[in-house]
Design an enzyme around this catalytic site. Sequence first.
Site, mmCIF file in Angstrom:
data_model
loop_
_atom_site.group_PDB
_atom_site.id
_atom_site.type_symbol
_atom_site.label_atom_id
_atom_site.label_comp_id
_atom_site.label_asym_id
_atom_site.label_seq_id
_atom_site.Cartn_x
_atom_site.Cartn_y
_atom_site.Cartn_z
ATOM 1 N N LYS A 107 -7.649 2.860 6.669
ATOM 2 C CA LYS A 107 -6.574 2.737 6.873
ATOM 3 C C LYS A 107 -6.551 2.391 8.551
ATOM 4 O O LYS A 107 -5.775 1.305 9.018
ATOM 5 C CB LYS A 107 -5.855 3.092 6.693
ATOM 6 C CG LYS A 107 -5.224 2.438 5.091
ATOM 7 C CD LYS A 107 -4.835 3.162 4.558
ATOM 8 C CE LYS A 107 -4.075 2.471 3.350
ATOM 9 N NZ LYS A 107 -4.820 3.917 1.849
HETATM 10 C C1 PLP Z 1 -5.392 2.979 0.840
HETATM 11 C C2 PLP Z 1 -5.930 3.488 0.787
HETATM 12 C C3 PLP Z 1 -6.619 2.878 -0.156
HETATM 13 C C4 PLP Z 1 -6.495 1.993 -1.219
HETATM 14 O O1 PLP Z 1 -6.886 0.781 -0.560
HETATM 15 P P1 PLP Z 1 -5.483 -0.758 -0.788
HETATM 16 O O2 PLP Z 1 -5.840 -1.538 0.362
HETATM 17 O O3 PLP Z 1 -4.434 -0.338 -0.823
HETATM 18 O O4 PLP Z 1 -6.128 -1.009 -1.618
HETATM 19 C C5 PLP Z 1 -8.642 3.325 -1.135
HETATM 20 N N1 PLP Z 1 -8.731 4.479 -0.879
HETATM 21 C C6 PLP Z 1 -8.812 5.211 0.362
HETATM 22 C C7 PLP Z 1 -9.008 6.359 0.734
HETATM 23 C C8 PLP Z 1 -7.011 4.979 0.715
HETATM 24 O O5 PLP Z 1 -6.333 5.362 1.461
#
Ligand code: PLP
Length: 435
Positions: A107
């Site tokens: 993210k």
């Molecule tokens: C947010 C997150 C996900 C899921 O990602 P999306 O884009 O919401 O599908 C998967 N793994 C981790 C470690 C995350 O922080």
Amino acid sequence: MYYYSTNKQAPLAGLEEVVIKSLAGDKGLYMPERIPLLDESVIRTLKDKSFHEIADLVAQAFFGMDMEPDVLTEIVKDTLSFETPVVQVTDSIYSLELFHGPTLAFKDVGARFMARMLGYFIRKKGINRQVNVLVATSGDTGSAVANGFLGISGIRVYVLYPKGKVSPIQECQFTTLGQNITALEIDGTFDDCQSLVKAAFADDDLNRHMQLTSANSINVARFLPQAFYYFNAYAQLDRAGKAGRPTVCVPSGNFGNLTAGLFAQRMGLPIRHFIAANNRNDVFSEYLNTGIYTPRPSVATLANAMDVGNPSNFARILDMFDHNHSAIAQLISGNRYTDEQIADTLRNVYRTFHYMLDPHGACGYQALADRLQPGETGLFLETAHPAKFKETVDRITGEQIEIPLKLKAFMQGRKQSIPLEKSFDRFKAFLHGEK
Ligand SMILES: *Cc1c(COP(=O)(O)O)cnc(C)c1O
């Protein structure tokens, strides 16, 4: 470029409005009117380019007409202060490691890009009204957003998190920063935090008084830049003579990451097939298998960033395929894994291949291992560093994973957070008092 709402009831909007508002007036998600196509000859030259150059190419194709190209190049460079390496795990399975950023999860890419783009639009417009980002978190989103937006002028971030329900490692990543980041420790659950944020967006009075926005993957500037690393991964596979048409597996919660992958493919990246890896929260896998979508409350799992019962980007996926279930199911498969299966995978992959997965990446690895056909190359997204889930990972492997220096640095900071009851009236009064 203009953007339309997936609900088709709101007027078209320009990039600036899309990024500042996040959600269209009809509560739909914004989609670009057109997905630019990169020529095959361009795809072939990716392997000779750096990550910055590749990301810039993708960014210019989407955003280049809506801002000065050299400013955009700077935003891309500034966002990508780290690599997203592809690491071989087995003969045919590769891990795209997305955890080398400041908060050790994927993210970071979207959060940093969005912060810089939003900061640019605020400066350009001379908006003298502060923009307030509200974010509810069970861990990963709050840390990426807080760190991505840290020190960006004109923006204030409020991170709402459930008291006592976030691991100490995660909590320190958004409570120790200070500056324009305010951590609100809510006496309630994650769902209570999310409800407070939703109620704030729906409150006319509050929205008249304050510019509120979201840094969730509903925001175009948060999810779209995630296409950068799909292209970069392809370039790395190509350099290793392994490109072909890889099958790509994405551990999914709100499906922002998978949607970015679908965009990359529409732009011309030769991806054979997608696999959405779910934990027990499998409404999307269920939709693929049955054609019926039944959102429901999430259940808690070891891969908690994927504990989502009604994925927000589902609306974007439907829109991309004109709501055609069979077209979606042809391109994307879905697999679900229980906590026991996640633990088994994590342990087995560590013992057999000496590769340490995190619980989310474990879903991704296993779904690939279960679906990959002989002769195919598979790539899964390793979305977080395993040390972010130290208690879980140590318990499963029976060893002590080392905490990276970046994480240790956060743990030395002083926690600053404001305790708040879960009542909306209190939250609203607090926000009013902040102006
Ligand atoms: C947010 C997150 C996900 C899921 O990602 P999306 O884009 O919401 O599908 C998967 N793994 C981790 C470690 C995350 O922080």
